[in-house]
Design a protein around this motif. Structure first.
Motif, short mmCIF file in Angstrom:
data_model
loop_
_atom_site.label_atom_id
_atom_site.label_comp_id
_atom_site.label_asym_id
_atom_site.label_seq_id
_atom_site.Cartn_x
_atom_site.Cartn_y
_atom_site.Cartn_z
N CYS B 97 50.74 40.14 58.64
CA CYS B 97 50.56 41.54 57.77
C CYS B 97 49.64 42.60 57.67
N ALA B 101 51.44 41.76 52.27
CA ALA B 101 52.67 41.91 51.93
C ALA B 101 53.06 40.36 52.27
N ILE B 118 56.76 46.37 53.90
CA ILE B 118 57.18 47.80 54.93
C ILE B 118 57.75 47.27 55.68
N TYR B 122 55.37 42.39 62.01
CA TYR B 122 54.74 41.65 63.57
C TYR B 122 54.58 40.73 62.94
N CYS B 123 55.26 40.25 61.57
CA CYS B 123 54.72 39.00 61.30
C CYS B 123 55.91 37.77 61.90
S1 SF4 Z 1 57.14 42.59 57.88
FE1 SF4 Z 1 56.00 40.46 57.64
S2 SF4 Z 1 53.77 41.49 58.46
FE2 SF4 Z 1 55.37 43.44 57.89
S3 SF4 Z 1 55.09 44.04 55.76
FE3 SF4 Z 1 56.58 42.93 56.70
S4 SF4 Z 1 55.70 40.65 55.83
FE4 SF4 Z 1 54.10 42.05 56.51
#
Ligand code: SF4
Ligand code: SF4
Lengths: 410, 250
Positions: B97, B101, B118, B122-123
């Motif tokens: 992340c 977040a 956001i 990616y996670c």
């Molecule tokens: S989608 Fe996942 S990696 Fe991207 S900001 Fe949110 S928690 Fe972080």
């Protein structure tokens, strides 16, 4: 050479693209990601592939700027300002399309407030920002002399705007010329490491993921750099043919492109060979999706036959014919999206846990991903915007005229 | 020989364990879960319990039950593997992340701050267990016909359930619209909001086969601690080194 008529037709085409694409933009802005096809198992789709595609184009232009201003290759000097401008346009497209891909694009300030310095994605944003910080003033220093001249030319439409852009200057002294040239050289030096890390970091985003069998290799960042140089180099050669047609320039560029294309195919072949020989189910299944899956044609026909064999043939058969070199480069550039999609989707399109396919059914929880019309329309919109910016930029800004390049013998 | 009947429903014991755990200093507490595959009957009640508890929209699911076929005909078997977020002790998702977040709490629970995320996903790409899903803003009632002026119809149906999100993370989220958690990555959080008030996670209480054991994995007197010691214990994809806090019994 691009004629006024061609330029006009292209501008009309981009306006049509913007109008048609605005339906997709409306869907994205009004309904978020609802109207798009990616899901939770294939979370990154066409727009991320386009992001990588634009990145490649940025890289080619970057290469030319570095060769011109850092390594001072005289041959390319004419292309310098155009290449710097191209970096900015392709970066703009990249930033727009990737922002549209975010669930909450307005929260980008979070990169400042709560950065995770351990995340590759964070570094990518740092490098994108650095590229802007380097390239905007660089372009300005390169264009300043011409801006002053255009500002002074009262017969030129909009000369007041040029005067404003030149910050009111009416004279450009030798001293200032030297100072601007020192500044742009300084920016070019810092652009070299930043740019290389930037292109490598894109590959690293994928390569560091343990759970992604075909991405997780040290070779991937290298493949990304070569891929970027190939598609971007092709773009610049094509642009060179349009804006600065000279056999002395196009032909050596054609040879470089051929060499890069062969290197890329070699690396790609190596990746397929190693992957298949590993005989690990996850890897073989993902690779099968590329080579014999439902989109086998994207790999074999679009990428391999049209995007590689035909241009390679043209480049080998007609190395002295600038037009053929430009055609080959154009084909490489436009078919490169299939390479990007082939790197991106197949690794995600394989269930990572046995039995996942038979549980909770929902279209967002499937590995089959095909971009829908809205995703394509948004992409058309972004490409049209980029192309329009480029065309108007080359028309209204002295990027071609400033292309005497500082490295030419005085 | 027939097996002994349990003298006490494991839920009663887990409830006692939970009460004890909540009296501890939170710093000394590590939540953990054990899923006994031999007991799972594949009823998917935990999936539904979780969906209802957290009011998950279409396409968002925290806990699925994987169905695997084993053996070859005619010696075939079928087994069920419930898969929540495994709350890895070495989680690849939090490292990915870019804006911090998502992180691991002191109690070992991997959580997402919806207001910080956001939505880059990616996670989702980084999780080896496909345990994260993105909220694309879908509605179960999207296709329901609207009947103006009536007590039923799309709006009324939505208002009765999915328009008001659940109190995940113990917070009152605004009515479902374009805002978080729409556009965010979402995942199992071990029902932290329930734990806070002394209730076991929804999947644990709804588990018909009593296959889900939950508690403080550092408390030697807890059922979860005891079960982790079983010789049947294993974790999913151990080779990746993620060190899950959710264990399985073969
Ligand atoms: S989608 Fe996942 S990696 Fe991207 S900001 Fe949110 S928690 Fe972080
Ligand atoms: S299972 Fe996936 S989402 Fe859960 S902690 Fe591990 S990596 Fe993160």
């Amino acid at each position: 050479m691009i004629t006024k008529k061609w330029e006009k037709n292209l501008i009309i085409l981009t306006i049509i693209g913007l109008v048609v694409g605005s339906w997709g933009m409306y869907q994205r802005l009004a309904h978020g990601h609802l109207a798009m096809n990616y899901g939770s198992f294939v979370p990154w789709g066409l727009w991320v592939a386009f992001d990588l595609f634009f990145l490649g184009l940025t890289a080619g232009a970057f290469l030319i700027t570095v060769l011109t201003y850092v390594f001072r290759i005289k041959l390319l000097a004419d292309l310098g300002p155009l290449a710097v401008f191209t970096v900015l346009v392709t970066l703009m497209c990249e930033v727009i399309i990737i922002s549209l891909d975010l669930g909450h694009p307005w929260r980008v300030y979070r990169f400042l407030l709560s950065p995770n310095i351990g995340s590759m994605l964070f570094w990518l944003v740092v490098f994108i920002t650095s590229m802007w910080i380097i390239y905007v003033p660089w372009l300005y220093f390169l264009l300043r002399e011409q801006l002053v001249a255009w500002g002074n030319d009262e017969t030129r439409p909009g000369h007041k705007i040029y005067r404003f852009l030149a910050l009111g200057k009416t004279a450009y002294t030798d001293q200032e010329r030297q100072r601007d040239s020192r500044r742009s050289r300084f920016l070019s030096y810092i652009s070299l490491p930043i740019g290389l890390i930037f292109f490598g970091a894109h590959g690293a985003i994928f390569a560091i993921l343990h759970n992604r069998p075909i991405w997780n290799s040290a070779m991937l960042p290298l493949i990304f750099i070569v891929a970027a140089m190939l598609s971007g180099g092709a773009l610049i050669t094509f642009l060179a043919y349009l804006y600065q047609p000279s056999d002395e320039l196009i032909q050596p560029l054609g040879r470089v492109i051929l060499l890069t294309l062969l290197s890329f195919l070699f690396l790609e072949g190596l990746q397929l060979f190693v992957g298949y020989q590993s005989k690990i189910t996850g890897i073989v299944t993902s690779l099968d999706l590329i080579t014999i899956g439902p989109y086998w044609w994207a790999f074999w026909i679009v990428h391999f036959l049209i995007g590689s064999l035909i241009p390679a043939y043209l480049l080998i058969r007609y190395p002295e014919n600038s037009k053929m070199v430009a055609v080959a480069c154009f084909i490489i550039m436009v078919t490169f999206l299939s390479v990007r999609l082939n790197y991106l989707i197949p690794d995600m399109a394989v269930y990572k846990l046995e039995g996942l396919q038979n549980t909770f059914y929902h279209q967002r929880l499937r590995p089959e991903y095909v971009p829908n019309l809205n995703e394509w329309l948004v992409s058309v919109w972004v490409i049209s915007l980029g192309l329009l910016t480029f065309l108007l930029g080359t028309r209204w800004l002295p990027v071609i005229q400033a292309g005497k390049g500082e490295e030419q013998p005085v | 020989m027939a097996r002994d009947l349990p003298v006490e429903d494991p839920l009663v014991r887990m409830q006692r364990d939970l009460k004890r755990a909540l009296q501890k200093n939170p710093k000394d507490l590590k939540w953990g879960m054990v899923i006994d595959i031999a007991k799972c009957i594949g009823c998917h009640a935990c999936t539904i319990g979780c969906v209802a508890e957290n009011k998950l929209p279409p396409g968002v699911v925290y806990r699925v039950v994987l169905e695997e076929e084993t053996g070859r005909y005619p010696y075939v078997g079928r087994r069920f593997v419930p898969r929540p977020c495994l709350h890895c002790q070495n989680p690849p998702c939090t490292k990915a992340c870019p804006v911090t977040a998502t992180w691991q709490t002191e109690q070992g629970v991997v959580i997402v701050d919806y207001n910080r995320c956001i939505g880059c996903r990616y996670c989702l790409v980084a999780c080896p267990y496909a345990a994260r899903t993105s909220d694309f803003g879908e509605w179960y009632t999207a296709e329901t016909a609207e009947l103006p002026g009536k007590l039923y119809g799309q709006k009324a149906a939505a208002n009765g359930y999915e328009a008001h999100p659940a109190a995940e993370y113990g917070r009152k989220w605004p009515d479902r619209d374009h805002d978080s958690p729409v556009g965010n990555a979402r995942k199992c959080h071990f029902c932290l909001h329930r734990l806070k008030v002394g209730m076991l996670p929804a999947c644990t209480t709804s588990c018909v086969g009593r296959a889900t054991i939950f508690g403080d994995r550092t408390d030697p007197n807890s059922l979860v601690y005891e079960t982790i010691g079983s010789p049947r214990v294993f974790v999913l994809k151990e080779e990746l080194g993620t060190r899950p806090s959710v264990y399985y019994l073969k």
